[in-house]
Scaffold this active site. Structure first.
Site, PDB file in Angstrom:
ATOM      1  N   VAL A 134      -0.496  -1.689   4.827  1.00 20.33           N
ATOM      2  CA  VAL A 134      -1.719  -1.023   4.387  1.00 20.33           C
ATOM      3  C   VAL A 134      -1.886   0.382   4.970  1.00 20.33           C
ATOM      4  CG1 VAL A 134      -3.273  -1.824   6.224  1.00 20.33           C
ATOM      5  CG2 VAL A 134      -4.145  -1.546   3.892  1.00 20.33           C
ATOM      6  N   TYR A 135      -1.139   0.731   6.000  1.00 17.36           N
ATOM      7  CA  TYR A 135      -1.308   2.049   6.616  1.00 17.36           C
ATOM      8  C   TYR A 135      -0.921   3.152   5.624  1.00 17.36           C
ATOM      9  CZ  TYR A 135      -1.626  -0.260  11.221  1.00 17.36           C
ATOM     10  OH  TYR A 135      -1.984  -1.041  12.289  1.00 17.36           O
ATOM     11  N   SER A 136      -1.895   4.007   5.334  1.00 17.41           N
ATOM     12  CA  SER A 136      -1.691   5.132   4.418  1.00 17.41           C
ATOM     13  C   SER A 136      -1.039   4.680   3.115  1.00 17.41           C
ATOM     14  CB  SER A 136      -0.856   6.233   5.089  1.00 17.41           C
ATOM     15  OG  SER A 136      -1.540   6.758   6.201  1.00 17.41           O
TER      16      SER A 136
END
Length: 326
Positions: A60-62
């Site tokens: 989900v990061y960036s």
């Protein structure tokens, strides 16, 4: 750099883990303060040069771009067998049904998507980012077990949750003979010590490797209380972590500054040294967006706080409401 076994596994990891949430396309996802690929790569390379072999990211990061950036950098700067790559699953990656969570369908799709973005055949550690209240833990654990048996992950781990939930997951895995969680990635620092009540003792008893996130409280332990940063000004989740206990937290920050001044070292080294000395913590996850961040993190490995210093750092603490699980 020191290396230790990750919990009860045979996997050797550096005493520090580089957290890669800071690396990603700023226009993607919810973190406008992230560093783009060109700016990120020197930090990953420097971490490797300093002996860090443990890298943590999440799908989900960036919006997946963190995995892409980290994967390309590690492929360019190191051999796959030399590094330990950890990623996570749970957060929403697309709109509509099955676009988030820990169902079997979501896990089977997201592990393949993460491997593609990372450019690798397997991850060393595949973690559930949070507890999924809408999916039976049995479904999640069996799916993760199958991911391991398929060779797509070597070990599995969990992140912030209640101790009773983690105990239930460990018991359930043992009951069915499925792969057991080997690690816990939870929230531990001088401003939030609630994990000392139940989670850390549980991890010690069960031989779980502990890799806490935000050991410097998103930088609050490294600067004066009223000082801000570009990230802090847009980090609404971070602000919510400390809003209710500001008076007591300020005293902790002041005590960190006092001890750092007396020792003649940066505050970050004092705050991180406290985390490193807290049993049963294995590898704190450190972020780095400035060169000194990595230098301070490695230097903290050599800082041994005295019993009196630990007492002074811990004395101002007051009980906090449980945060970080949602």
């Amino acid at each position: 750099m020191d290396y230790v076994k990750l919990g009860s596994t045979g996997l050797e990891v550096s005493r520090l883990c580089l957290g890669c949430m800071s690396y990603g396309v700023p226009e993607r996802g919810n973190h406008a303060w992230t560093l783009d690929e060109e700016t990120s790569r020197p930090f990953i390379r420097k971490a490797l040069d300093l002996g860090i072999n443990f890298f943590d990211t999440a799908n989900v990061y960036s919006d997946g771009t963190s995995e892409e950036i980290v994967g390309r950098a590690l492929k360019d700067f190191a051999r796959r067998e030399e590094v330990v790559i950890a990623t996570k699953v749970h957060g929403r990656m697309r709109k509509g049904p099955n676009g988030a969570g820990l169902s079997r369908k979501a896990i089977m799709h997201e592990i393949d998507a993460s491997l593609t973005r990372l450019g690798t055949d397997y991850v060393d550690l595949y973690q559930i980012h949070r507890w999924d209240y809408e999916v039976p833990i049995e479904e999640t654990l069996e799916a993760l077990h199958d991911v391991v048996k398929a060779g797509k992950a070597l070990h599995i781990g969990a992140s912030s949750m209640h101790a009773w939930q983690f105990a239930r997951a460990l018991y359930t895995a043992d009951l069915y003979g499925w792969t057991r969680f080997a690690t816990m990635q939870n929230y531990v620092n001088l401003l939030y010590r609630e994990e000392e009540r139940e989670m850390l003792p549980l991890c010690a008893a069960e031989g779980i490797g502990v890799m806490p996130w935000s050991p410097l409280a998103r930088g609050r332990l490294t600067r004066d209380w009223d000082e801000t940063s570009a990230r802090a000004e847009s980090d609404f989740f971070g602000a919510s972590l400390y809003a209710a206990t500001a008076q007591a937290d300020r005293k902790v920050v002041e005590k960190v500054a006092e001890i750092a001044l007396a020792r003649g070292i940066p505050r970050a080294q004092v705050a991180l040294a406290w985390v490193l000395q807290k049993a049963p913590i294995t590898s704190p996850i450190v972020g780095a967006t400035k060169p000194r961040h990595l230098d301070d993190a490695v230097a903290a490995l050599s800082v041994k706080l005295t019993a009196d210093e630990v007492t002074a750092l811990e004395a101002p603490y007051v009980p906090h409401g449980v945060v970080g699980y949602a």
